[in-house]
Each structure stands twice: as C-alpha cells, then as structure tokens.
Design a protein around this motif. Structure first.
Motif, mmCIF file in Angstrom:
data_model
loop_
_atom_site.group_PDB
_atom_site.id
_atom_site.type_symbol
_atom_site.label_atom_id
_atom_site.label_comp_id
_atom_site.label_asym_id
_atom_site.label_seq_id
_atom_site.Cartn_x
_atom_site.Cartn_y
_atom_site.Cartn_z
ATOM 1 N N MET A 1 0.812 -1.187 0.000
ATOM 2 C CA MET A 1 0.000 0.000 0.000
ATOM 3 C C MET A 1 0.860 1.257 0.000
ATOM 4 N N HIS A 2 1.935 1.231 0.784
ATOM 5 C CA HIS A 2 2.803 2.400 0.863
ATOM 6 C C HIS A 2 3.464 2.680 -0.481
ATOM 7 N N ALA A 3 3.902 1.644 -1.173
ATOM 8 C CA ALA A 3 4.556 1.819 -2.467
ATOM 9 C C ALA A 3 3.595 2.437 -3.474
ATOM 10 N N TYR A 4 2.325 2.061 -3.411
ATOM 11 C CA TYR A 4 1.335 2.607 -4.335
ATOM 12 C C TYR A 4 1.149 4.107 -4.106
ATOM 13 N N SER A 5 0.986 4.530 -2.855
ATOM 14 C CA SER A 5 0.773 5.951 -2.583
ATOM 15 C C SER A 5 2.037 6.752 -2.887
ATOM 16 N N HIS A 6 3.195 6.141 -2.658
ATOM 17 C CA HIS A 6 4.455 6.807 -2.953
ATOM 18 C C HIS A 6 4.592 7.027 -4.461
ATOM 19 N N ALA A 7 4.272 6.012 -5.238
ATOM 20 C CA ALA A 7 4.341 6.121 -6.694
ATOM 21 C C ALA A 7 3.332 7.147 -7.204
ATOM 22 N N ARG A 8 2.162 7.178 -6.595
ATOM 23 C CA ARG A 8 1.140 8.140 -6.996
ATOM 24 C C ARG A 8 1.597 9.577 -6.710
ATOM 25 N N THR A 9 2.242 9.778 -5.577
ATOM 26 C CA THR A 9 2.760 11.100 -5.227
ATOM 27 C C THR A 9 3.794 11.548 -6.241
ATOM 28 N N HIS A 10 4.703 10.650 -6.594
ATOM 29 C CA HIS A 10 5.742 10.996 -7.562
ATOM 30 C C HIS A 10 5.154 11.234 -8.942
ATOM 31 N N ALA A 11 4.167 10.446 -9.319
ATOM 32 C CA ALA A 11 3.526 10.631 -10.623
ATOM 33 C C ALA A 11 2.830 11.985 -10.684
ATOM 34 N N GLY A 12 2.167 12.354 -9.616
ATOM 35 C CA GLY A 12 1.499 13.660 -9.582
ATOM 36 C C GLY A 12 2.490 14.797 -9.699
ATOM 37 N N ARG A 13 3.597 14.659 -8.998
ATOM 38 C CA ARG A 13 4.630 15.704 -9.064
ATOM 39 C C ARG A 13 5.243 15.767 -10.455
ATOM 40 N N ALA A 14 5.436 14.624 -11.095
ATOM 41 C CA ALA A 14 5.988 14.597 -12.447
ATOM 42 C C ALA A 14 5.061 15.300 -13.428
ATOM 43 N N VAL A 15 3.767 15.112 -13.251
ATOM 44 C CA VAL A 15 2.793 15.789 -14.117
ATOM 45 C C VAL A 15 2.864 17.298 -13.904
ATOM 46 N N GLU A 16 2.968 17.719 -12.647
ATOM 47 C CA GLU A 16 3.075 19.159 -12.368
ATOM 48 C C GLU A 16 4.321 19.755 -12.999
ATOM 49 N N LEU A 17 5.454 19.062 -12.867
ATOM 50 C CA LEU A 17 6.697 19.563 -13.450
ATOM 51 C C LEU A 17 6.628 19.620 -14.973
ATOM 52 N N ALA A 18 6.000 18.610 -15.576
ATOM 53 C CA ALA A 18 5.861 18.610 -17.030
ATOM 54 C C ALA A 18 4.984 19.771 -17.494
ATOM 55 N N ALA A 19 3.921 20.065 -16.757
ATOM 56 C CA ALA A 19 3.048 21.192 -17.112
ATOM 57 C C ALA A 19 3.783 22.519 -16.970
ATOM 58 N N GLU A 20 4.573 22.657 -15.912
ATOM 59 C CA GLU A 20 5.347 23.888 -15.731
ATOM 60 C C GLU A 20 6.368 24.058 -16.849
ATOM 61 N N ALA A 21 7.026 22.966 -17.230
ATOM 62 C CA ALA A 21 8.015 23.031 -18.303
ATOM 63 C C ALA A 21 7.358 23.406 -19.628
ATOM 64 N N ALA A 22 6.203 22.846 -19.901
ATOM 65 C CA ALA A 22 5.497 23.174 -21.141
ATOM 66 C C ALA A 22 5.080 24.637 -21.153
ATOM 67 N N THR A 23 4.614 25.142 -20.031
ATOM 68 C CA THR A 23 4.228 26.544 -19.940
ATOM 69 C C THR A 23 5.429 27.448 -20.157
ATOM 70 N N GLU A 24 6.548 27.084 -19.572
ATOM 71 C CA GLU A 24 7.764 27.890 -19.740
ATOM 72 C C GLU A 24 8.235 27.873 -21.192
ATOM 73 N N ARG A 25 8.168 26.719 -21.850
ATOM 74 C CA ARG A 25 8.554 26.644 -23.266
ATOM 75 C C ARG A 25 7.657 27.527 -24.119
ATOM 76 N N LEU A 26 6.372 27.506 -23.859
ATOM 77 C CA LEU A 26 5.450 28.360 -24.610
ATOM 78 C C LEU A 26 5.733 29.833 -24.369
#
Length: 67
Positions: A1-26
């Motif tokens: 269970m812990h590994a699942y929530s940990h992976a979900r946290t990292h995935a969410g953060r990765a999505v946020e970083l990707a969105a910020e990078a795309a905004t900066e590129r634009l």
C-alpha cells in the motif's frame, strides 16, 4: 500500500513539473515578439512626446508684427 501511494505522489509531481516546463517553453517561444512590440510602443510614445513639445505653428500675421 505504501509503495502505491508513494508512486502516486511521484507521478502527480511529475505531471506538475511537465506542465510547468510546457508553460515555460510556450512563454519563451512567445517572448521574441514582446521586445519588438515594446520597442514600437516606446518609439511611438517618444514621437508623440516630441510632437507635443514642439512649438505650435505661428501664423504669418503674428510673425510679421514681431519682425
């Protein structure tokens, strides 16, 4: 269970970083137009200021009286 929530946290953060990078590129892609627009606006304001500070046209009738 812990590994699942940990992976979900990292995935969410990765999505946020990707969105910020795309905004900066634009934003960087649109940036070259901004200085040109700012320069044209500045030139127009300077030209308007120069026109306003020039003395008004003096009618020939007034010029003959003072000459």
């Amino acid at each position: 269970m812990h590994a699942y929530s940990h992976a979900r946290t990292h995935a969410g953060r990765a999505v946020e970083l990707a969105a910020e990078a795309a905004t900066e590129r634009l934003a960087r892609a649109a940036a070259p137009a901004a200085p040109a627009l700012r320069d044209r606006l500045g030139q127009a304001l300077i030209a308007a200021g120069v026109r306003l500070t020039r003395p008004a046209h003096t009618p020939a009738r007034v010029q003959r009286r003072t000459a």
